[in-house]
Design an enzyme around this catalytic site. Structure first.
Site, PDB file in Angstrom:
ATOM      1  N   SER A 122       3.415  -1.921  10.215  1.00  0.00           N
ATOM      2  CA  SER A 122       4.866  -1.978  10.472  1.00  0.00           C
ATOM      3  C   SER A 122       5.462  -3.340  10.150  1.00  0.00           C
ATOM      4  CB  SER A 122       5.193  -1.562  11.914  1.00  0.00           C
ATOM      5  OG  SER A 122       4.790  -0.218  12.138  1.00  0.00           O
ATOM      6  N   LYS A 142       0.206   4.211  -0.337  1.00  0.00           N
ATOM      7  CA  LYS A 142      -0.409   5.425   0.237  1.00  0.00           C
ATOM      8  C   LYS A 142      -0.167   6.604  -0.719  1.00  0.00           C
ATOM      9  CE  LYS A 142      -0.102   3.224   4.666  1.00  0.00           C
ATOM     10  NZ  LYS A 142      -0.025   3.316   6.125  1.00  0.00           N
ATOM     11  N   ASN A 200       0.884  -1.167   0.000  1.00  0.00           N
ATOM     12  CA  ASN A 200       0.000   0.000   0.000  1.00  0.00           C
ATOM     13  C   ASN A 200       0.920   1.215   0.000  1.00  0.00           C
ATOM     14  OD1 ASN A 200      -1.757   2.068   0.408  1.00  0.00           O
ATOM     15  ND2 ASN A 200      -2.429   1.422   2.455  1.00  0.00           N
ATOM     16  N   GLU A 231      -6.752   4.873   7.540  1.00  0.00           N
ATOM     17  CA  GLU A 231      -6.496   6.285   7.208  1.00  0.00           C
ATOM     18  C   GLU A 231      -7.710   6.894   6.506  1.00  0.00           C
ATOM     19  OE1 GLU A 231      -2.724   5.597   5.303  1.00  0.00           O
ATOM     20  OE2 GLU A 231      -1.901   5.049   7.255  1.00  0.00           O
ATOM     21  N   HIS A 279      -9.439   1.263   4.651  1.00  0.00           N
ATOM     22  CA  HIS A 279      -8.177   1.484   5.372  1.00  0.00           C
ATOM     23  C   HIS A 279      -8.408   2.478   6.512  1.00  0.00           C
ATOM     24  CE1 HIS A 279      -4.089   2.654   6.301  1.00  0.00           C
ATOM     25  NE2 HIS A 279      -3.713   1.523   5.716  1.00  0.00           N
ATOM     26  N   GLU A 289      -5.379  -4.813  10.331  1.00  0.00           N
ATOM     27  CA  GLU A 289      -4.384  -3.767  10.566  1.00  0.00           C
ATOM     28  C   GLU A 289      -4.703  -3.034  11.866  1.00  0.00           C
ATOM     29  OE1 GLU A 289      -2.347  -2.626   6.598  1.00  0.00           O
ATOM     30  OE2 GLU A 289      -3.967  -1.225   6.988  1.00  0.00           O
ATOM     31  N   GLY A 324       2.461   2.550  10.645  1.00  0.00           N
ATOM     32  CA  GLY A 324       3.391   3.657  10.488  1.00  0.00           C
ATOM     33  C   GLY A 324       4.081   4.065  11.777  1.00  0.00           C
TER      34      GLY A 324
HETATM   35  P1  13P Z   1       3.071   0.525   7.563  1.00  0.00           P
HETATM   36  O1  13P Z   1       3.588  -0.769   7.008  1.00  0.00           O
HETATM   37  O2  13P Z   1       3.802   1.725   7.045  1.00  0.00           O
HETATM   38  O3  13P Z   1       2.939   0.488   9.052  1.00  0.00           O
HETATM   39  O4  13P Z   1       1.581   0.689   6.990  1.00  0.00           O
HETATM   40  C1  13P Z   1       0.719  -0.383   7.085  1.00  0.00           C
HETATM   41  C2  13P Z   1      -0.507  -0.067   6.327  1.00  0.00           C
HETATM   42  O5  13P Z   1      -1.258   0.818   6.668  1.00  0.00           O
HETATM   43  C3  13P Z   1      -0.772  -0.838   5.107  1.00  0.00           C
HETATM   44  O6  13P Z   1      -2.049  -0.592   4.630  1.00  0.00           O
END
Ligand code: 13P
Length: 250
Positions: A212, A11, A9, A96, A94, A166, A172
């Site tokens: 992560s 982002k 992902n 976010e 997601h 997640e 993150g």
């Molecule tokens: P990170 O791997 O940067 O923690 O992000 C995970 C994520 O949100 C994947 O959708």
């Protein structure tokens, strides 16, 4: 359990030219992967990603979609538009999107419906906030998010649904869920699917862990019986790290 799928992902990162370059780096590193490999790019990079991945074992995902096919929805992209341009996957729900852009269980349900109707495969994200984990309601939250998002989805359609667990506190932050915590919740999601669709569908569904996950911790997470892959943020932007995670998914 389900087939292993490692999905990046990206982002809000990479221009089309940068996306093509990163995929060129990734391609040779994952060409012999024994799992499915997917890159989830920003909308503007999708065509570049489709061109760069043509004829390879890498699938392409969008990071969201709208449920209506077309119309007066300024700024939106429909599942139909994605499917017609050749995109195969879409990441939905997601955290976010839920935290910053007003997505909720019901809008996620509509997006899932729209995506499946368009023929896409959905990567459905669920997960608890830290406060919810501390309150001891992780199981309830993840089961509820899963059930609402899948409202109206048939057992047959589940072959085009991947669930990504997640935990929001692990995204993150560098704070990974322990392999045991990841497996516990992935198992619970599988039990939720078994309640909805029966044991066979539950066993066949890919349930990923995300948060992560990196080149160093992926092997232990992916070795858990109920973890069938990963949804990778930061580490998916580095070809070597992403390829190491792909190699760990056997
Ligand atoms: P990170 O791997 O940067 O923690 O992000 C995970 C994520 O949100 C994947 O959708």
């Amino acid at each position: 359990m389900g087939q292993y799928v490692i999905a990046g992902n990206w982002k809000m990162n990479k221009t089309p030219a940068e996306a093509a370059a990163l995929i060129e780096e990734i391609k040779p590193l994952v060409k012999d992967a024994s799992c499915k490999v997917v890159v989830g790019t920003p909308f503007i990079d999708l065509q570049a990603a489709l061109d760069a991945t043509a004829g390879t074992n890498i699938g392409v995902a969008a990071q969201n979609c709208y449920w209506e096919k077309s119309g007066a929805f300024t700024g939106e992209i429909s599942a139909d538009m994605l499917a017609k341009m050749g995109v195969q996957y879409v990441i939905l729900g997601h955290s976010e999107r839920r935290t910053f852009f007003g997505d909720n269980d019901l809008t996620v349900q509509k997006r899932v419906r729209g995506a499946l109707d368009a023929g896409l495969t959905v990567i459905l994200c669920v997960g608890e906030y830290l406060e919810q984990r501390e309150q001891g309601i992780t199981g309830e939250i993840c089961a509820m998010q899963t059930k609402i998002a899948l409202g109206g989805v048939s057992a047959e359609e589940m072959s085009r649904v991947i669930i990504a667990y997640e935990p929001v506190w692990a995204i993150g932050t560098g704070k990974t869920a322990t392999a045991e915590q990841a497996n516990e919740v992935c198992h619970l999601i599988r039990e939720t699917l078994a309640g909805l669709y029966g044991a066979d569908v539950a066993a066949a569904t890919t349930i990923q862990y995300g948060g992560s996950m990196n080149a160093g911790n992926a092997a232990e997470l992916l070795a858990q019986p109920d973890v069938d892959g990963g949804l990778i943020g930061g580490a998916s932007l580095k070809a070597n790290d992403f390829a190491t995670i792909v190699a760990a998914a056997k």
